[in-house]
Design a protein around this motif. Structure first.
Motif, PDB file in Angstrom:
ATOM      1  N   GLY A   8      -3.627 -10.914  -8.433  1.00 23.30           N
ATOM      2  CA  GLY A   8      -3.697  -9.460  -8.362  1.00 23.30           C
ATOM      3  C   GLY A   8      -2.425  -8.829  -8.915  1.00 23.30           C
ATOM      4  O   GLY A   8      -1.332  -9.084  -8.412  1.00 23.30           O
ATOM      5  N   SER A  10      -1.826  -5.472  -9.177  1.00 20.01           N
ATOM      6  CA  SER A  10      -1.704  -4.064  -8.803  1.00 20.01           C
ATOM      7  C   SER A  10      -0.356  -3.918  -8.075  1.00 20.01           C
ATOM      8  O   SER A  10       0.538  -4.749  -8.220  1.00 20.01           O
ATOM      9  N   GLY A  12       0.715  -4.196  -4.910  1.00 21.63           N
ATOM     10  CA  GLY A  12       1.124  -5.240  -3.968  1.00 21.63           C
ATOM     11  C   GLY A  12       1.565  -6.493  -4.702  1.00 21.63           C
ATOM     12  O   GLY A  12       2.631  -7.063  -4.421  1.00 21.63           O
ATOM     13  N   GLU A  31      -3.959 -11.387 -13.075  1.00 23.18           N
ATOM     14  CA  GLU A  31      -4.700 -10.144 -12.893  1.00 23.18           C
ATOM     15  C   GLU A  31      -6.024 -10.228 -13.654  1.00 23.18           C
ATOM     16  O   GLU A  31      -6.040 -10.474 -14.859  1.00 23.18           O
ATOM     17  N   ARG A  32      -7.095  -9.966 -12.925  1.00 27.05           N
ATOM     18  CA  ARG A  32      -8.438 -10.070 -13.486  1.00 27.05           C
ATOM     19  C   ARG A  32      -8.672  -9.101 -14.651  1.00 27.05           C
ATOM     20  O   ARG A  32      -9.295  -9.435 -15.643  1.00 27.05           O
ATOM     21  N   ARG A  40      -4.875   4.808 -14.220  1.00 29.44           N
ATOM     22  CA  ARG A  40      -5.786   4.919 -13.098  1.00 29.44           C
ATOM     23  C   ARG A  40      -5.010   5.395 -11.869  1.00 29.44           C
ATOM     24  O   ARG A  40      -3.806   5.500 -11.871  1.00 29.44           O
ATOM     25  N   GLY A  41      -5.769   5.713 -10.804  1.00 27.51           N
ATOM     26  CA  GLY A  41      -5.113   6.069  -9.544  1.00 27.51           C
ATOM     27  C   GLY A  41      -4.743   7.531  -9.465  1.00 27.51           C
ATOM     28  O   GLY A  41      -4.854   8.289 -10.433  1.00 27.51           O
ATOM     29  N   ALA A  42      -4.349   7.943  -8.257  1.00 27.79           N
ATOM     30  CA  ALA A  42      -3.991   9.349  -8.022  1.00 27.79           C
ATOM     31  C   ALA A  42      -2.692   9.390  -7.224  1.00 27.79           C
ATOM     32  O   ALA A  42      -1.756   8.653  -7.515  1.00 27.79           O
ATOM     33  N   ILE A  44       0.314   9.278  -4.232  1.00 23.36           N
ATOM     34  CA  ILE A  44       0.834   8.352  -3.215  1.00 23.36           C
ATOM     35  C   ILE A  44       1.985   9.053  -2.491  1.00 23.36           C
ATOM     36  O   ILE A  44       2.884   9.598  -3.137  1.00 23.36           O
ATOM     37  N   TRP A  94       0.183   6.810  -8.127  1.00 27.30           N
ATOM     38  CA  TRP A  94      -0.058   5.380  -8.278  1.00 27.30           C
ATOM     39  C   TRP A  94       0.428   4.925  -9.656  1.00 27.30           C
ATOM     40  O   TRP A  94       1.102   3.908  -9.790  1.00 27.30           O
ATOM     41  N   VAL A 116      -9.279 -14.994 -10.917  1.00 26.02           N
ATOM     42  CA  VAL A 116      -9.306 -16.225 -10.116  1.00 26.02           C
ATOM     43  C   VAL A 116     -10.707 -16.426  -9.555  1.00 26.02           C
ATOM     44  O   VAL A 116     -11.290 -15.510  -8.982  1.00 26.02           O
ATOM     45  N   ASP A 145      -5.167  -9.602  -3.989  1.00 25.16           N
ATOM     46  CA  ASP A 145      -6.314  -9.234  -4.826  1.00 25.16           C
ATOM     47  C   ASP A 145      -7.231  -8.215  -4.163  1.00 25.16           C
ATOM     48  O   ASP A 145      -8.418  -8.148  -4.469  1.00 25.16           O
ATOM     49  N   THR A 150     -11.071 -12.179  -3.632  1.00 26.50           N
ATOM     50  CA  THR A 150     -11.801 -13.433  -3.891  1.00 26.50           C
ATOM     51  C   THR A 150     -11.238 -14.550  -3.007  1.00 26.50           C
ATOM     52  O   THR A 150     -11.975 -15.379  -2.478  1.00 26.50           O
ATOM     53  N   ARG A 170     -11.729  12.926  -4.317  1.00 26.46           N
ATOM     54  CA  ARG A 170     -10.354  12.972  -4.773  1.00 26.46           C
ATOM     55  C   ARG A 170     -10.275  13.539  -6.186  1.00 26.46           C
ATOM     56  O   ARG A 170     -11.274  13.599  -6.902  1.00 26.46           O
ATOM     57  N   ASP A 307      -3.831  -5.007   0.578  1.00 18.34           N
ATOM     58  CA  ASP A 307      -5.211  -4.672   0.944  1.00 18.34           C
ATOM     59  C   ASP A 307      -6.080  -5.911   1.145  1.00 18.34           C
ATOM     60  O   ASP A 307      -7.135  -5.821   1.783  1.00 18.34           O
TER      61      ASP A 307
END
Ligand SMILES: Cc1cc2nc3c(=O)[nH]c(=O)nc-3n(C[C@H](O)[C@H](O)[C@H](O)COP(=O)(O)OP(=O)(O)OC[C@H]3O[C@@H](n4cnc5c(N)ncnc54)[C@H](O)[C@@H]3O)c2cc1C
Length: 403
Positions: A8, A10, A12, A31-32, A40-42, A44, A94, A116, A145, A150, A170, A307
């Motif tokens: 992952g 992101s 974290g 990272e997948r 992306r994201g909004a 924080i 983010w 993965v 992840d 997964t 949002r 997460d």
């Protein structure tokens, strides 16, 4: 020096990877997504603990981190302040955090398009199978992840996200598009609106090119609205062509009919300032709210983080801060006990109760927003000042209100 794989890429995963790299380990992020997650994201909310971990992770934390506000305000449906609270905070996005953490991680340590598929422990190591058929070996594996991890699905198949009974609408709206009245009454504050059984909140974030200059910022909003599990939620997660996305709908896929309906609801239930924000936000999107709690974070040489381990409803504003605290605790445990199962046990002992506490606190703050069975009386009205004092504050302030 140990070889550590982080699943992952992101926030974290990037925080953990940067910390472990700086401790001298050989780190690889898997990272997948084949592309950078930038764009992306909004919004924080930042806390001092998060800023400290960002610095330790090598991110440059300065005045460009975000927009500073000095106070909070609850706006009634007529647009007038119901109550205020002087509470300075720095609000970021983010995307800004992602940029800072990516800049801190040398490119060679990030593998994009590396999904993965399965993990396996043997003797003194972990082997990882990627979806492209590649196999990798490591001393430790950190699973960052996300909510549908997964790795967790393989280790704890019974642990699944539980839908909380409401969604968050949002979006971000350009400051320059808004009326002077809305700019003057909203942008200096972290703002709230509390229609019965719902909750609106929002704050200013940086605009294009990370500008925090007045006039160039954006307004980030989150509007919690009940939506019953089953047909009502399914409809919201179905695009205008009839395709259903049970695990979450991409912003651009949200049906224009639902966007039109939510804008109409804003005009009748929210302060006019918030209604204007909804009207002028190009692509409002929605996310179902989930709870998730893992009963175990360490599995021999594998640890769950962020997460993947716990998802706290967003009311605590701690998704990223919690992942940051996990990453720091993990790096410190490995520094103290080596890249060993014992280090991961230490991490588990520290972060499992912390994750449980944050997730429980978030559930309490969200109580009353869940869809209620037909015929049930509405949730009792909330104390506006309490909502304002309890939402997205440092954990040290949790018990300070009521005074
Ligand atoms: C694109 C994006 C935008 C977000 N925007 C916001 C926001 O605006 N506000 C907010 O509060 N929170 C946002 N979040 C959530 C926020 O990042 C998390 O709550 C918090 O930072 C902890 O995140 P995490 O790194 O543990 O998990 P996540 O952020 O969920 O990241 C998990 C990562 O793992 C990758 N992944 C999943 N499965 C695999 C696999 N099998 N193999 C390899 N990689 C895999 C995913 O592609 C993802 O990049 C966003 C998350 C993402 C991914």
């Amino acid at each position: 020096m140990a070889r550590i794989l982080v699943v992952g890429g992101s926030l974290g995963g990037l925080m953990a990877a940067n910390l472990l790299l700086r401790d001298g380990h050989e780190v690889q992020v898997l990272e997948r997504s084949p592309r950078s997650l930038q764009g992306r994201g909004a919004g924080i909310v930042t806390h001092e603990g998060l800023r400290e971990v960002l610095r330790l992770a090598g991110a440059v934390v300065d005045a460009t981190l975000g927009v500073a506000v000095a106070s909070r305000v609850v706006l009634g449906a007529d647009g007038r302040p119901q109550c205020r609270w002087a509470h300075p905070q720095i609000l970021t996005s983010w995307g800004r955090l992602y940029t800072l953490l990516r800049a801190a991680l040398p490119e060679a340590h990030l593998g994009l398009g590396a999904g993965v598929k399965a993990v396996q422990q043997h003797g003194d190591g972990v082997s990882v199978q990627l979806t492209n058929g590649q196999a990798l070996q490591a001393d430790l594996l950190v699973a960052a992840d996300g909510i549908r991890s997964t790795v967790r699905a393989q280790l704890l198949p019974a642990v699944q996200p539980q839908y909380a009974g409401y969604v968050a609408w949002r979006g971000v709206c350009e400051e320059a598009a808004l009326s002077r009245h809305t700019r003057e009454t909203l942008f200096p504050h972290f703002g709230f609106g509390l229609p019965p059984g719902e909750q609106m909140l929002g704050y200013p974030v940086a605009g294009a090119a990370d500008s925090t200059e007045p006039g160039q910022r954006r307004w980030n909003f989150v509007w919690y609205r009940p939506a019953a599990a089953g047909a009502e939620l399914e409809t919201l997660l179905t695009d205008a062509d009839g395709q259903h996305f049970p695990e979450g709908i991409a912003p651009q896929a949200v049906s224009w009919r639902h966007i039109a309906a939510v804008r109409a609801a804003a005009r009748t239930t929210l302060a006019p300032q918030f209604a204007e924000v909804l009207e002028k936000t190009a692509v409002p999107f929605l996310q179902p709210i989930y709870d998730l709690a893992s009963p175990q974070l360490a599995f021999g040489r594998i640890a769950l983080l962020g997460d993947a381990a716990f998802v706290a409803r967003p009311h605590v504003g701690m998704g990223v801060a919690k992942a940051a605290a996990d990453a720091l605790a993990l790096a410190r445990a490995i520094a103290a006990a080596g890249a060993t199962p014992a280090a991961l046990q230490q991490y588990d002992a520290l972060r499992r109760p912390a994750g449980q506490a944050v997730a429980e606190r978030a559930r309490q703050l969200g109580a009353g927003l869940e869809a209620r069975p037909p015929g049930t009386p509405p949730a009792p009205p909330r104390d506006a000042a309490a909502v304002m004092h309890h939402t997205a504050v440092d954990a040290s302030l949790f018990e300070t209100y009521p005074p």
